[in-house]
Motif scaffolding. Sequence first.
Motif, mmCIF file in Angstrom:
data_model
loop_
_atom_site.group_PDB
_atom_site.id
_atom_site.type_symbol
_atom_site.label_atom_id
_atom_site.label_comp_id
_atom_site.label_asym_id
_atom_site.label_seq_id
_atom_site.Cartn_x
_atom_site.Cartn_y
_atom_site.Cartn_z
ATOM 1 N N ASP A 1 0.844 -1.188 0.000
ATOM 2 C CA ASP A 1 0.000 0.000 0.000
ATOM 3 C C ASP A 1 0.886 1.246 0.000
ATOM 4 O O ASP A 1 1.832 1.326 0.784
ATOM 5 C CB ASP A 1 -0.889 -0.034 1.242
ATOM 6 N N PRO A 2 0.619 2.234 -0.860
ATOM 7 C CA PRO A 2 1.460 3.448 -0.889
ATOM 8 C C PRO A 2 1.482 4.203 0.434
ATOM 9 O O PRO A 2 2.482 4.853 0.760
ATOM 10 C CB PRO A 2 0.823 4.301 -1.978
ATOM 11 N N VAL A 3 0.410 4.120 1.209
ATOM 12 C CA VAL A 3 0.381 4.804 2.502
ATOM 13 C C VAL A 3 1.384 4.166 3.456
ATOM 14 O O VAL A 3 2.097 4.867 4.190
ATOM 15 C CB VAL A 3 -1.045 4.793 3.092
ATOM 16 N N ILE A 4 1.465 2.840 3.435
ATOM 17 C CA ILE A 4 2.438 2.146 4.279
ATOM 18 C C ILE A 4 3.858 2.507 3.845
ATOM 19 O O ILE A 4 4.735 2.721 4.682
ATOM 20 C CB ILE A 4 2.214 0.625 4.248
ATOM 21 N N LEU A 5 4.080 2.599 2.545
ATOM 22 C CA LEU A 5 5.405 2.989 2.060
ATOM 23 C C LEU A 5 5.771 4.399 2.505
ATOM 24 O O LEU A 5 6.927 4.668 2.861
ATOM 25 C CB LEU A 5 5.454 2.888 0.538
ATOM 26 N N PHE A 6 4.802 5.300 2.500
ATOM 27 C CA PHE A 6 5.041 6.665 2.959
ATOM 28 C C PHE A 6 5.435 6.686 4.425
ATOM 29 O O PHE A 6 6.434 7.310 4.805
ATOM 30 C CB PHE A 6 3.794 7.524 2.726
ATOM 31 N N TRP A 7 4.661 5.995 5.266
ATOM 32 C CA TRP A 7 4.965 5.965 6.697
ATOM 33 C C TRP A 7 6.282 5.242 6.958
ATOM 34 O O TRP A 7 7.030 5.606 7.861
ATOM 35 C CB TRP A 7 3.828 5.344 7.486
ATOM 36 N N ALA A 8 6.571 4.209 6.182
ATOM 37 C CA ALA A 8 7.845 3.504 6.338
ATOM 38 C C ALA A 8 9.005 4.440 6.012
ATOM 39 O O ALA A 8 10.043 4.409 6.693
ATOM 40 C CB ALA A 8 7.876 2.274 5.438
ATOM 41 N N LEU A 9 8.848 5.276 5.008
ATOM 42 C CA LEU A 9 9.888 6.243 4.666
ATOM 43 C C LEU A 9 10.071 7.266 5.788
ATOM 44 O O LEU A 9 11.207 7.589 6.162
ATOM 45 C CB LEU A 9 9.529 6.961 3.363
ATOM 46 N N ILE A 10 8.980 7.751 6.339
ATOM 47 C CA ILE A 10 9.050 8.731 7.430
ATOM 48 C C ILE A 10 9.735 8.128 8.654
ATOM 49 O O ILE A 10 10.707 8.685 9.180
ATOM 50 C CB ILE A 10 7.642 9.254 7.791
ATOM 51 N N PHE A 11 9.220 6.995 9.119
ATOM 52 C CA PHE A 11 9.781 6.383 10.322
ATOM 53 C C PHE A 11 11.198 5.848 10.089
ATOM 54 O O PHE A 11 12.025 5.871 10.998
ATOM 55 C CB PHE A 11 8.867 5.288 10.857
ATOM 56 N N GLY A 12 11.487 5.380 8.887
ATOM 57 C CA GLY A 12 12.842 4.935 8.577
ATOM 58 C C GLY A 12 13.843 6.083 8.598
ATOM 59 O O GLY A 12 14.969 5.931 9.070
ATOM 60 N N SER A 13 13.426 7.234 8.097
ATOM 61 C CA SER A 13 14.306 8.408 8.119
ATOM 62 C C SER A 13 14.569 8.880 9.547
ATOM 63 O O SER A 13 15.709 9.208 9.913
ATOM 64 C CB SER A 13 13.683 9.549 7.320
ATOM 65 N N ILE A 14 13.525 8.914 10.346
ATOM 66 C CA ILE A 14 13.697 9.286 11.752
ATOM 67 C C ILE A 14 14.558 8.242 12.467
ATOM 68 O O ILE A 14 15.409 8.583 13.297
ATOM 69 C CB ILE A 14 12.332 9.460 12.434
ATOM 70 N N GLY A 15 14.355 6.971 12.137
ATOM 71 C CA GLY A 15 15.155 5.904 12.722
ATOM 72 C C GLY A 15 16.630 6.037 12.376
ATOM 73 O O GLY A 15 17.497 5.775 13.215
ATOM 74 N N LEU A 16 16.932 6.462 11.159
ATOM 75 C CA LEU A 16 18.321 6.692 10.784
ATOM 76 C C LEU A 16 18.919 7.809 11.631
ATOM 77 O O LEU A 16 20.065 7.703 12.093
ATOM 78 C CB LEU A 16 18.431 7.033 9.300
ATOM 79 N N GLY A 17 18.147 8.853 11.850
ATOM 80 C CA GLY A 17 18.617 9.944 12.712
ATOM 81 C C GLY A 17 18.846 9.476 14.138
ATOM 82 O O GLY A 17 19.853 9.828 14.767
ATOM 83 N N TYR A 18 17.923 8.671 14.667
ATOM 84 C CA TYR A 18 18.094 8.112 16.013
ATOM 85 C C TYR A 18 19.355 7.252 16.074
ATOM 86 O O TYR A 18 20.112 7.302 17.035
ATOM 87 C CB TYR A 18 16.887 7.248 16.383
ATOM 88 N N PHE A 19 19.559 6.427 15.047
ATOM 89 C CA PHE A 19 20.718 5.535 15.040
ATOM 90 C C PHE A 19 22.020 6.326 15.040
ATOM 91 O O PHE A 19 22.936 6.027 15.819
ATOM 92 C CB PHE A 19 20.662 4.612 13.821
ATOM 93 N N ILE A 20 22.126 7.328 14.181
ATOM 94 C CA ILE A 20 23.352 8.130 14.111
ATOM 95 C C ILE A 20 23.584 8.876 15.422
ATOM 96 O O ILE A 20 24.701 8.906 15.941
ATOM 97 C CB ILE A 20 23.288 9.089 12.908
ATOM 98 N N TYR A 21 22.524 9.468 15.958
ATOM 99 C CA TYR A 21 22.662 10.193 17.227
ATOM 100 C C TYR A 21 23.058 9.248 18.359
ATOM 101 O O TYR A 21 23.944 9.556 19.155
ATOM 102 C CB TYR A 21 21.361 10.906 17.563
#
Length: 70
Positions: free
Chosen positions: A3-23
């Motif tokens: 579902d494109p909505v799931i892909l959108f949310w996955a992109l949002i949370f994945g990007s935030i997760g990358l920031g959390y990981f680096i920090y």
Amino acid sequence: MPDPVILFWALIFGSIGLGYFIYGRRQSQPVIRYTGITLMLYPYLVTDVMAVVLVGLALLLLPFVMKRFF
């Protein structure tokens, strides 16, 4: 096809997760680092839009709750 909505949310949370990981890696804080990894990976396992959003929000708040109460 996902579902494109799931892909959108996955992109949002994945990007935030990358920031959390680096920090978390730079500050040597394992809770934030592992929360970031989880935020990047969990959308592959969850297939419901509401579950993706709720689990993502819970994971976003997890480091703050852990810091406040533990």
